[in-house]
Write a protein that holds these residues in place. Sequence first.
Motif, PDB file in Angstrom:
ATOM      1  N   ARG A   9      56.151  38.022  27.699  1.00 47.17           N
ATOM      2  CA  ARG A   9      55.470  36.996  26.905  1.00 47.17           C
ATOM      3  C   ARG A   9      56.160  36.731  25.565  1.00 47.17           C
ATOM      4  NH1 ARG A   9      51.675  40.702  28.212  1.00 47.17           N
ATOM      5  NH2 ARG A   9      51.249  41.236  26.031  1.00 47.17           N
ATOM      6  N   ALA A  16      54.939  45.306  23.518  1.00 48.83           N
ATOM      7  CA  ALA A  16      54.096  45.008  24.681  1.00 48.83           C
ATOM      8  C   ALA A  16      54.306  43.565  25.138  1.00 48.83           C
ATOM      9  CB  ALA A  16      52.626  45.244  24.341  1.00 48.83           C
ATOM     10  N   GLU A  17      54.438  42.647  24.194  1.00 55.64           N
ATOM     11  CA  GLU A  17      54.658  41.243  24.546  1.00 55.64           C
ATOM     12  C   GLU A  17      56.040  41.058  25.167  1.00 55.64           C
ATOM     13  OE1 GLU A  17      51.783  39.258  21.123  1.00 55.64           O
ATOM     14  OE2 GLU A  17      53.830  39.876  20.618  1.00 55.64           O
ATOM     15  N   ARG A  18      57.026  41.757  24.631  1.00 55.18           N
ATOM     16  CA  ARG A  18      58.375  41.681  25.203  1.00 55.18           C
ATOM     17  C   ARG A  18      58.378  42.243  26.632  1.00 55.18           C
ATOM     18  NH1 ARG A  18      63.591  39.969  25.176  1.00 55.18           N
ATOM     19  NH2 ARG A  18      63.215  39.336  23.021  1.00 55.18           N
ATOM     20  N   ASP A  19      57.812  43.447  26.803  1.00 57.56           N
ATOM     21  CA  ASP A  19      57.812  44.075  28.126  1.00 57.56           C
ATOM     22  C   ASP A  19      56.952  43.311  29.125  1.00 57.56           C
ATOM     23  OD1 ASP A  19      59.484  46.034  27.187  1.00 57.56           O
ATOM     24  OD2 ASP A  19      57.916  47.548  26.909  1.00 57.56           O
ATOM     25  N   GLY A  20      55.942  42.568  28.609  1.00 61.23           N
ATOM     26  CA  GLY A  20      55.067  41.802  29.488  1.00 61.23           C
ATOM     27  C   GLY A  20      55.587  40.410  29.802  1.00 61.23           C
TER      28      GLY A  20
END
Length: 241
Positions: free
Chosen positions: A135, A129-133
Amino acid sequence: MKRKHIVGNWKMNGSAVVIDDVLDQLLKQTLPADVSVCVPSPYLQRAGERLAGSSLRLGAQNVSEHGDGAYTGEVSARMLRDVGCHLAIIGHSERRRYFAETDESVMNKLARLLEVGLFGVVCVGETLAERDGGRAEAKIESQLAQLHTLMARGATPKRFCVAYEPIWAIGTGRAASLEQIAQMHEFIKRCLGASYAVLYGGSVKAVNAADILALSAVDGVLVGGASLDAKEFGEICRAAS
């Protein structure tokens, strides 16, 4: 050419028989890299005796953030040194996820290792989620932030390295792309300094190790399940040449 670091993390696997078998097979091989094997705590003494006098280094998978004292079930850095450890993995994503380890506790653990002269392998990584966002870099930078305090106190590149392990690529059979690995390793080196070693961890196997290790910003690999197979782990180590 600087030798690559290859660190095997057995996680909560193995037995006395497996220890003897895998290490004996590794000791028969020529490994053109600085190789460490991190076995479960109950087998550290046995593994240390097996590796005595060899070029393979013994490592632990964790260490207490406390010194000796009333901390039931914990293992101190001094104890690890006593049984022959040269290093310890700290802050692995599984420790952070399942045992609520924080960036602060990871830095405390590194401080304990440095106090007794052991080397630290500090793990950092982002979720999918952090990669796709977008971040991912912010997450890694926040995990590295407290390292600067220890660096100011003498935590040189000879005292610790960083292992970048994208959480979404651990034990999933899915590795980050070479471009993603190179970009993040270069970012970490910009955060800490080019002289600090950065290893890659995340579904490293014999089939992809050579390509990963060929990247200029990759100083080695942190190997999970594949390190329990002496033949495959040996192939990964030889890919470092």
